[in-house]
Design a protein around this motif. Structure first.
Motif, mmCIF file in Angstrom:
data_model
loop_
_atom_site.group_PDB
_atom_site.id
_atom_site.type_symbol
_atom_site.label_atom_id
_atom_site.label_comp_id
_atom_site.label_asym_id
_atom_site.label_seq_id
_atom_site.Cartn_x
_atom_site.Cartn_y
_atom_site.Cartn_z
ATOM 1 N N ASN A 26 0.807 -1.215 0.000
ATOM 2 C CA ASN A 26 0.000 0.000 0.000
ATOM 3 C C ASN A 26 0.845 1.273 0.000
ATOM 4 O O ASN A 26 0.303 2.379 -0.042
ATOM 5 N N GLN A 27 2.147 1.134 0.088
ATOM 6 C CA GLN A 27 3.056 2.295 0.104
ATOM 7 C C GLN A 27 4.391 1.819 -0.464
ATOM 8 O O GLN A 27 5.258 1.352 0.256
ATOM 9 N N LYS A 28 4.519 1.906 -1.779
ATOM 10 C CA LYS A 28 5.607 1.233 -2.480
ATOM 11 C C LYS A 28 6.895 2.035 -2.553
ATOM 12 O O LYS A 28 7.837 1.619 -3.239
ATOM 13 N N SER A 29 6.970 3.166 -1.871
ATOM 14 C CA SER A 29 8.208 3.940 -1.893
ATOM 15 C C SER A 29 8.337 4.747 -0.612
ATOM 16 O O SER A 29 7.342 5.222 -0.064
ATOM 17 N N SER A 30 9.561 4.876 -0.131
ATOM 18 C CA SER A 30 9.832 5.756 1.007
ATOM 19 C C SER A 30 10.116 7.159 0.488
ATOM 20 O O SER A 30 10.405 7.344 -0.696
ATOM 21 N N PRO A 31 10.060 8.173 1.339
ATOM 22 C CA PRO A 31 10.362 9.531 0.894
ATOM 23 C C PRO A 31 11.756 9.618 0.267
ATOM 24 O O PRO A 31 12.722 9.065 0.786
ATOM 25 N N VAL A 50 20.990 3.769 -0.411
ATOM 26 C CA VAL A 50 21.194 4.233 0.960
ATOM 27 C C VAL A 50 21.568 5.708 1.010
ATOM 28 O O VAL A 50 21.387 6.367 2.039
ATOM 29 N N SER A 51 22.083 6.256 -0.098
ATOM 30 C CA SER A 51 22.421 7.682 -0.109
ATOM 31 C C SER A 51 21.177 8.555 -0.044
ATOM 32 O O SER A 51 21.265 9.741 0.264
ATOM 33 N N ARG A 52 19.999 7.979 -0.335
ATOM 34 C CA ARG A 52 18.740 8.723 -0.287
ATOM 35 C C ARG A 52 17.993 8.519 1.022
ATOM 36 O O ARG A 52 16.884 9.040 1.190
ATOM 37 N N LEU A 53 18.590 7.761 1.933
ATOM 38 C CA LEU A 53 17.974 7.578 3.245
ATOM 39 C C LEU A 53 18.495 8.635 4.209
ATOM 40 O O LEU A 53 19.683 8.966 4.190
ATOM 41 N N PRO A 54 17.643 9.171 5.076
ATOM 42 C CA PRO A 54 18.116 10.152 6.063
ATOM 43 C C PRO A 54 19.004 9.484 7.106
ATOM 44 O O PRO A 54 18.975 8.268 7.288
ATOM 45 N N ASP A 55 19.791 10.285 7.807
ATOM 46 C CA ASP A 55 20.682 9.756 8.837
ATOM 47 C C ASP A 55 19.924 9.072 9.962
ATOM 48 O O ASP A 55 20.510 8.272 10.711
ATOM 49 N N SER A 56 18.638 9.368 10.099
ATOM 50 C CA SER A 56 17.838 8.773 11.176
ATOM 51 C C SER A 56 17.541 7.297 10.931
ATOM 52 O O SER A 56 17.176 6.575 11.858
ATOM 53 N N ILE A 57 17.685 6.828 9.695
ATOM 54 C CA ILE A 57 17.415 5.418 9.375
ATOM 55 C C ILE A 57 18.706 4.621 9.564
ATOM 56 O O ILE A 57 19.695 4.834 8.875
ATOM 57 N N HIS A 58 18.665 3.670 10.503
ATOM 58 C CA HIS A 58 19.832 2.853 10.820
ATOM 59 C C HIS A 58 19.683 1.405 10.369
ATOM 60 O O HIS A 58 20.674 0.679 10.325
ATOM 61 N N LYS A 59 18.471 1.004 10.052
ATOM 62 C CA LYS A 59 18.258 -0.403 9.709
ATOM 63 C C LYS A 59 17.043 -0.545 8.804
ATOM 64 O O LYS A 59 16.032 0.137 8.984
ATOM 65 N N LEU A 60 17.139 -1.446 7.827
ATOM 66 C CA LEU A 60 16.023 -1.822 6.979
ATOM 67 C C LEU A 60 15.720 -3.296 7.246
ATOM 68 O O LEU A 60 16.563 -4.163 7.000
ATOM 69 N N VAL A 61 14.518 -3.576 7.767
ATOM 70 C CA VAL A 61 14.128 -4.938 8.120
ATOM 71 C C VAL A 61 13.128 -5.446 7.086
ATOM 72 O O VAL A 61 12.113 -4.799 6.818
ATOM 73 N N PHE A 62 13.415 -6.628 6.516
ATOM 74 C CA PHE A 62 12.557 -7.211 5.488
ATOM 75 C C PHE A 62 11.797 -8.390 6.081
ATOM 76 O O PHE A 62 12.392 -9.305 6.656
ATOM 77 N N ALA A 63 10.465 -8.348 5.937
ATOM 78 C CA ALA A 63 9.615 -9.342 6.600
ATOM 79 C C ALA A 63 8.560 -9.872 5.644
ATOM 80 O O ALA A 63 8.131 -9.185 4.709
ATOM 81 N N ALA A 64 8.130 -11.110 5.886
ATOM 82 C CA ALA A 64 7.039 -11.735 5.148
ATOM 83 C C ALA A 64 5.931 -12.073 6.133
ATOM 84 O O ALA A 64 6.205 -12.510 7.258
ATOM 85 N N SER A 65 4.681 -11.879 5.722
ATOM 86 C CA SER A 65 3.555 -12.187 6.600
ATOM 87 C C SER A 65 2.435 -12.830 5.791
ATOM 88 O O SER A 65 2.328 -12.641 4.580
ATOM 89 N N ILE A 66 1.598 -13.608 6.494
ATOM 90 C CA ILE A 66 0.492 -14.333 5.863
ATOM 91 C C ILE A 66 -0.809 -13.918 6.535
ATOM 92 O O ILE A 66 -0.913 -13.917 7.765
#
Length: 368
Positions: A26-31, A50-66
């Motif tokens: 439902n939200q296919k892109s980050s700012p 990663v050059s387009r991520l702000p300094d506040s972002i320290h981790k990207l977590v990838f998850a799958a759900s059912i």
């Protein structure tokens, strides 16, 4: 089953402090386009800059759900791929969980790294959102229009926990080239009372102060079932151009060499190899493994290096570090970091051999 894939952009406290950095169907892109999702043909693809991520972002977590009545135990063969590196999983790895954190890209010491996770959750996507401190809202936010981002290039892959694994696929019609397994450790010398050699420990003889002496080696099993070992102890150096296609370059007695110790594997003959167990043991010095700051790096040409740290303070004398396996032609690396202490007259080498079923026989050996 419908499997939803999401990426959570977390802050230094591992919280989703800005809901705009949850990227999903439902939200296919980050700012700014730091993370962009494309869905189709049974897979979800995240393009990361990663050059387009702000300094506040320290981790990207990838998850799958059912959603609905399904659970992860019914999941078929699945995988997360980062470049040529693949982390495979299936329902056999789970029970009644409805969501799983598959992997994460995180920032440490100024570098972005990848770690396989495989952590299950009983709740679905909403539970994951709450776990990371996010809030659920109604409606479908419109993704912002962003320019095409560059693809991320990671400097290394770190296997963080025991059992973590990555799979490297070879290019079509090509081998893996000259694979380097490097062991590096702390160069500091130890007090006299702690400088006992591997065999001198048995005799109680004190030695003068010297650097820590770790020995790199391996047990192997070829595709024809033949087992063997490569190590400095007993002068079993192996061979690069003929079986076992594994060669130990030399023996660094103190860690004083900035290059450490190197084991080379002929990746162009990887079809002749079934598995290789990388190990090290303390031949001299080091009261425990925390002192050594040991790290093994597996370098395959054209791939991000795979790093395994010896992250335990035990005083055992031998460590089974990682298993390299031929998995359908792919090169699979699994973190082991299991420690072994001599049990009576049974050597640590035999204990490791018995634990992993190589079927080898042993006799006393020396490097001198």
């Amino acid at each position: 089953m419908d499997v939803d894939i999401a990426c959570f952009g977390l802050d230094a406290n591992a919280q989703l402090s800005d809901d705009r950095y949850m990227v999903f169907f439902n939200q296919k892109s980050s700012p700014g386009g730091g993370v962009v999702l494309a869905i189709g043909d049974g897979q979800s693809t995240f393009t990361i800059d990663v050059s387009r991520l702000p300094d506040s972002i320290h981790k990207l977590v990838f998850a799958a759900s059912i959603g609905g009545e399904g659970t992860m135990c019914k999941l078929g063969t699945s995988s997360m791929r980062l470049g040529s590196t693949t982390f495979s999983f299936s329902g056999a790895d789970f029970q009644d969980e409805k969501a799983v954190i598959v992997g994460e890209v995180y920032k440490r010491d100024g570098q972005w790294r990848f770690g396989a996770v495989g952590q299950g959750f009983s709740g679905g996507l909403s539970a994951l959102l709450r776990h990371f401190g996010g809030t659920e809202v109604e409606g479908t936010p419109a993704p912002p229009v962003v320019p095409e981002p560059k693809k991320v290039s990671l400097s290394k892959i770190t296997l963080e926990k025991r059992g973590d694994r990555v799979s490297l696929a070879k290019a079509s019609g090509q081998g893996f080239g000259r694979i380097r397994v490097n062991l590096n450790w702390n160069q500091a010398s130890l007090p006299v009372a702690e400088s006992k050699g591997f065999f001198n420990k048995l005799l109680g003889k004190e030695q003068p102060p010297r650097g820590i002496d770790l020995d790199l080696g391996c047990f192997f099993e070829l595709s024809n079932g033949s087992p063997g070992g490569v190590q400095a102890l007993g002068n079993s150096w192996g061979s690069f151009d003929r079986p076992p296609f594994i060669h130990l370059e030399g023996d660094d007695r103190s860690g004083a060499s900035g290059d450490g110790e190197n084991l080379f594997i002929n990746g162009d003959r990887f079809d002749q190899i079934k598995r290789i167990l990388i190990f090290t043991f303390i031949y001299d010095g080091a009261p425990n493994w925390a002192v050594t700051n040991g790290v093994v790096t597996i370098e395959v040409p054209g791939r991000a290096p795979v790093e395994v740290r010896l992250d335990n303070g035990t005083d055992a004398s031998m460590c089974a570090i990682a298993m390299i396996e031929n998995s359908g032609g792919n090169l699979q690396v699994t973190k082991l970091v299991e420690y072994f202490s001599q049990a009576g007259s049974v050597s640590t080498h035999k204990l490791v051999n018995d634990r992993f079923g190589f079927g080898l026989r042993f006799a006393a050996g020396s490097k001198d």
